[in-house]
Design a protein around this motif. Structure first.
Motif, PDB file in Angstrom:
ATOM      1  N   MET A   1      15.976  36.435 -12.430  1.00  0.00           N
ATOM      2  CA  MET A   1      15.156  37.469 -11.815  1.00  0.00           C
ATOM      3  C   MET A   1      15.494  37.629 -10.331  1.00  0.00           C
ATOM      4  O   MET A   1      15.805  36.647  -9.647  1.00  0.00           O
ATOM      5  CB  MET A   1      13.672  37.125 -11.960  1.00  0.00           C
ATOM      6  CG  MET A   1      13.225  36.926 -13.393  1.00  0.00           C
ATOM      7  SD  MET A   1      11.447  36.640 -13.572  1.00  0.00           S
ATOM      8  CE  MET A   1      10.821  38.319 -13.376  1.00  0.00           C
ATOM      9  N   LEU A   2      15.436  38.885  -9.874  1.00  0.00           N
ATOM     10  CA  LEU A   2      15.619  39.226  -8.470  1.00  0.00           C
ATOM     11  C   LEU A   2      14.494  40.157  -8.021  1.00  0.00           C
ATOM     12  O   LEU A   2      13.831  40.781  -8.858  1.00  0.00           O
ATOM     13  CB  LEU A   2      16.974  39.910  -8.261  1.00  0.00           C
ATOM     14  CG  LEU A   2      18.224  39.033  -8.284  1.00  0.00           C
ATOM     15  CD1 LEU A   2      19.480  39.884  -8.157  1.00  0.00           C
ATOM     16  CD2 LEU A   2      18.187  37.973  -7.190  1.00  0.00           C
TER      17      LEU A   2
ATOM     18  N   GLY B   1      17.194  25.179 -14.474  1.00  0.00           N
ATOM     19  CA  GLY B   1      16.127  26.074 -14.039  1.00  0.00           C
ATOM     20  C   GLY B   1      15.907  25.907 -12.553  1.00  0.00           C
ATOM     21  O   GLY B   1      15.620  24.790 -12.100  1.00  0.00           O
ATOM     22  N   SER B   2      16.040  26.985 -11.773  1.00  0.00           N
ATOM     23  CA  SER B   2      16.031  26.799 -10.328  1.00  0.00           C
ATOM     24  C   SER B   2      15.570  28.032  -9.568  1.00  0.00           C
ATOM     25  O   SER B   2      15.456  29.131 -10.125  1.00  0.00           O
ATOM     26  CB  SER B   2      17.426  26.393  -9.849  1.00  0.00           C
ATOM     27  OG  SER B   2      18.395  27.352 -10.219  1.00  0.00           O
ATOM     28  N   VAL B   3      15.313  27.811  -8.280  1.00  0.00           N
ATOM     29  CA  VAL B   3      14.972  28.886  -7.353  1.00  0.00           C
ATOM     30  C   VAL B   3      15.962  28.870  -6.188  1.00  0.00           C
ATOM     31  O   VAL B   3      16.428  27.817  -5.763  1.00  0.00           O
ATOM     32  CB  VAL B   3      13.528  28.742  -6.815  1.00  0.00           C
ATOM     33  CG1 VAL B   3      12.511  29.036  -7.908  1.00  0.00           C
ATOM     34  CG2 VAL B   3      13.283  27.353  -6.221  1.00  0.00           C
ATOM     35  N   HIS B   4      16.272  30.063  -5.681  1.00  0.00           N
ATOM     36  CA  HIS B   4      17.070  30.236  -4.472  1.00  0.00           C
ATOM     37  C   HIS B   4      16.236  31.010  -3.469  1.00  0.00           C
ATOM     38  O   HIS B   4      15.553  31.969  -3.833  1.00  0.00           O
ATOM     39  CB  HIS B   4      18.352  31.029  -4.768  1.00  0.00           C
ATOM     40  CG  HIS B   4      19.295  30.358  -5.709  1.00  0.00           C
ATOM     41  ND1 HIS B   4      20.432  29.692  -5.286  1.00  0.00           N
ATOM     42  CD2 HIS B   4      19.287  30.277  -7.067  1.00  0.00           C
ATOM     43  CE1 HIS B   4      21.082  29.225  -6.341  1.00  0.00           C
ATOM     44  NE2 HIS B   4      20.408  29.563  -7.433  1.00  0.00           N
ATOM     45  N   TYR B   5      16.310  30.636  -2.200  1.00  0.00           N
ATOM     46  CA  TYR B   5      15.526  31.316  -1.174  1.00  0.00           C
ATOM     47  C   TYR B   5      16.150  31.042   0.183  1.00  0.00           C
ATOM     48  O   TYR B   5      17.198  30.377   0.282  1.00  0.00           O
ATOM     49  CB  TYR B   5      14.063  30.864  -1.215  1.00  0.00           C
ATOM     50  CG  TYR B   5      13.869  29.362  -1.201  1.00  0.00           C
ATOM     51  CD1 TYR B   5      13.677  28.678  -0.008  1.00  0.00           C
ATOM     52  CD2 TYR B   5      13.878  28.624  -2.391  1.00  0.00           C
ATOM     53  CE1 TYR B   5      13.495  27.306   0.005  1.00  0.00           C
ATOM     54  CE2 TYR B   5      13.696  27.257  -2.383  1.00  0.00           C
ATOM     55  CZ  TYR B   5      13.514  26.606  -1.177  1.00  0.00           C
ATOM     56  OH  TYR B   5      13.341  25.240  -1.170  1.00  0.00           O
ATOM     57  N   ALA B   6      15.546  31.562   1.242  1.00  0.00           N
ATOM     58  CA  ALA B   6      16.118  31.459   2.582  1.00  0.00           C
ATOM     59  C   ALA B   6      15.298  30.541   3.465  1.00  0.00           C
ATOM     60  O   ALA B   6      14.095  30.378   3.285  1.00  0.00           O
ATOM     61  CB  ALA B   6      16.200  32.843   3.218  1.00  0.00           C
TER      62      ALA B   6
ATOM     63  N   ILE C   1      15.104  33.680  -9.127  1.00  0.00           N
ATOM     64  CA  ILE C   1      14.611  32.716 -10.113  1.00  0.00           C
ATOM     65  C   ILE C   1      15.611  32.662 -11.254  1.00  0.00           C
ATOM     66  O   ILE C   1      15.856  33.676 -11.920  1.00  0.00           O
ATOM     67  CB  ILE C   1      13.220  33.105 -10.657  1.00  0.00           C
ATOM     68  CG1 ILE C   1      12.206  33.259  -9.526  1.00  0.00           C
ATOM     69  CG2 ILE C   1      12.730  32.057 -11.668  1.00  0.00           C
ATOM     70  CD1 ILE C   1      10.844  33.773  -9.991  1.00  0.00           C
ATOM     71  N   ASP C   2      16.218  31.506 -11.478  1.00  0.00           N
ATOM     72  CA  ASP C   2      17.147  31.309 -12.592  1.00  0.00           C
ATOM     73  C   ASP C   2      16.416  30.580 -13.702  1.00  0.00           C
ATOM     74  O   ASP C   2      16.263  29.356 -13.672  1.00  0.00           O
ATOM     75  CB  ASP C   2      18.363  30.504 -12.132  1.00  0.00           C
ATOM     76  CG  ASP C   2      19.174  31.236 -11.082  1.00  0.00           C
ATOM     77  OD1 ASP C   2      19.202  32.474 -11.134  1.00  0.00           O
ATOM     78  OD2 ASP C   2      19.766  30.575 -10.211  1.00  0.00           O
TER      79      ASP C   2
ATOM     80  N   GLY D   1      16.579  22.973  -7.902  1.00  0.00           N
ATOM     81  CA  GLY D   1      16.728  23.125  -9.338  1.00  0.00           C
ATOM     82  C   GLY D   1      16.785  21.787 -10.055  1.00  0.00           C
ATOM     83  O   GLY D   1      17.106  20.753  -9.450  1.00  0.00           O
ATOM     84  N   PHE D   2      16.460  21.810 -11.337  1.00  0.00           N
ATOM     85  CA  PHE D   2      16.558  20.625 -12.182  1.00  0.00           C
ATOM     86  C   PHE D   2      17.112  21.028 -13.537  1.00  0.00           C
ATOM     87  O   PHE D   2      16.905  22.146 -14.019  1.00  0.00           O
ATOM     88  CB  PHE D   2      15.187  19.963 -12.369  1.00  0.00           C
ATOM     89  CG  PHE D   2      14.732  19.167 -11.179  1.00  0.00           C
ATOM     90  CD1 PHE D   2      15.125  17.845 -11.020  1.00  0.00           C
ATOM     91  CD2 PHE D   2      13.939  19.752 -10.204  1.00  0.00           C
ATOM     92  CE1 PHE D   2      14.720  17.112  -9.919  1.00  0.00           C
ATOM     93  CE2 PHE D   2      13.529  19.024  -9.104  1.00  0.00           C
ATOM     94  CZ  PHE D   2      13.912  17.700  -8.949  1.00  0.00           C
TER      95      PHE D   2
END
Length: 335
Positions: free
Chosen positions: A133-134, A168-173, A153-154, A190-191
Motif C-alpha cells: 500500500m501507498l 511484513g514491514s513499514v517504510h517511512y521517513a 505498508i508491505d 519489518g519482520f
C-alpha cells in the motif's frame, strides 16, 4: 485512550486479536477481465527504470501478464493471475504486471485489509510478488506525497530467494524535508513470518538460500493459498499470515512499556500468545504528516530481479518462467 490501546500498553505480551466487522469492500475477480472501474494498470519500468528496487522487468497491461483465470486449484472462485515472463519486449528481457486502486479505493485506520494469494511459481532468486500500500492522500497545497514521507505498508513481500518466509514491514521517513526527496531519509521496520513455525523465525533474519523448494514442500510459501493481511488501528498496525499476527508496529514513540520514549526507533521479539512476535516503533517522526493516519491504496505487483539486498535479488539460473501468482480475492473489513 481506547481500551485495546490501554491493554496493549499495560500488558505488552498480550494482544487483543482483531474482530472484523462489516465487510466494506471486496474484489473476487469473477468477471472475465480486470475491472478498470476499480483497478488501474501501472505500466513501464518505474522509478529510474527499476521501480526503485533494481528490477529488470517492464510492466504491461497485456493479458499475458495480467488476466483472470478460472479453475485454479484451491481457489474459492476465479483468480487474478499476474505473470512474469522471460521475453524480449520493447527495451527489456522480462515482462511483469501490476495493478492498483489509486484514486478509486483506499483505506486507513480502523480497517482489516486482507488478500488470499497463491505464489505458485515464485521459487527462485530473482522472482517476487508483493501486496502492498501507498498513500492516496497528500498534504494541503502539495501536488504529490513524496516517498517515504507518505509511508509504505508491505503486507506481503514474498521472494523466491527466501522461499519459506514472508516479510511484513513499514517504510517511512525520519524528517519531512518540505516533502522533498533526500537519499538518507528512509526508515524501515519489518519482520519475517515462517510458514513452518507460524511465527517469527529463529534467527529472525532467514537470509537468501534454500531455493528452489522441493516440488511437494508444504512449508514453502509457494505451496498453496495463504491469507496475508493487516489489522490497522489508530495506534498500531498488526501484520498477519492466515490467523497469526507476527509483527506489530506501533506508530508513536514509547507506545508500549517495553520501549522508552526517547526519540529512537526500537524493535524486539516478544512471546505473545505463545508465538515469537516482532514488535517495533515508531513512525510519527514529524508533525507535518503522520503516514499511517491517512488513507492508502492497494497494489498487487510481480517483479523480476533486484539489487543484491532488495526485493528478489539477482536472477538465478534456476528461475523458471513464466512465473504466475494467483490472487483469489481482496477484502476490506471494518475493525
Amino acid at each position: 485512550m481506547k481500551t485495546g490501546s490501554l491493554i496493549a500498553m499495560l500488558f505488552p505480551a498480550f494482544v487483543m486479536y482483531a474482530q472484523p466487522g462489516k465487510l466494506v469492500w471486496e474484489e473476487n475477480f469473477n468477471s472475465n477481465k480486470i475491472d478498470t472501474s476499480v483497478w488501474n494498470f501501472e505500466t513501464g519500468t518505474g522509478v529510474n527504470g527499476d521501480w526503485g528496487t533494481g528490477q529488470l522487468d517492464r510492466a504491461t497491461d497485456r493479458k499475458q501478464n495480467v488476466a483472470i483465470k478460472k479453475g485454479v486449484k484451491g481457489a474459492d472462485s476465479s483468480c487474478l493471475v499476474i505473470t512474469t515472463r522471460a521475453e524480449e519486449f520493447m527495451d527489456r528481457k522480462y515482462t511483469s504486471g501490476r495493478i492498483n486502486t489509486k484514486g478509486k479505493a483506499s483505506w486507513g485506520p480502523g480497517h482489516k485489509i486482507v488478500a488470499r494469494v497463491y505464489a505458485r511459481d515464485v521459487k527462485s532468486m530473482g522472482q517476487g510478488f508483493a501486496f502492498w500500500m501507498l498513500p492516496d492522500e497528500k498534504p494541503v497545497g502539495q501536488k504529490h506525497m513524496m516517498w517515504p514521507q507518505g509511508g509504505e505498508i508491505d503486507i506481503m513481500e514474498y521472494v523466491g530467494s527466501i522461499p519459506f518466509h514472508n516479510l511484513g514491514s513499514v517504510h517511512y521517513a525520519w524528517s519531512y524535508e518540505n516533502n522533498e526527496w533526500q537519499s538518507w531519509n528512509h526508515a524501515h521496520q519489518g519482520f519475517y513470518y515462517s510458514f513452518k513455525d507460524q511465527e517469527v523465525p529463529n534467527p529472525s533474519e532467514p537470509g537468501y538460500g534454500n531455493y528452489p523448494p522441493a516440488k511437494n514442500d508444504t512449508i514453502a510459501g509457494s505451496w498453496g493459498f495463504h491469507d496475508y493481511g493487516i489489522n490497522w488501528y489508530q495506534d498500531r498496525i498488526e501484520f498477519f499470515v492466515d490467523s497469526t499476527v507476527y509483527h506489530i508496529h506501533y506508530l508513536n514513540d514509547g507506545a508500549t512499556l517495553n520501549f522508552a520514549k526517547d526519540g529512537e526507533n526500537e524493535d524486539a521479539i516478544e512471546e505473545i500468545n505463545g508465538k515469537r512476535t516482532g514488535v517495533s516503533e515508531y513512525s510519527n517522526h514529524f508533525p507535518e504528516w503522520h503516514p499511517y493516519e491517512h488513507n492508502m491504496y492497494i497494489i498487487l505487483s510481480a517483479g523480476v530481479g533486484g539489487s543484491k539486498n532488495t526485493y528478489g535479488g539477482p536472477i538465478s539460473d534456476a528461475a523458471k518462467f513464466p512465473c504466475s501468482v494467483f490472487v483469489d480475492w481482496v477484502r476490506v473489513y471494518e475493525l
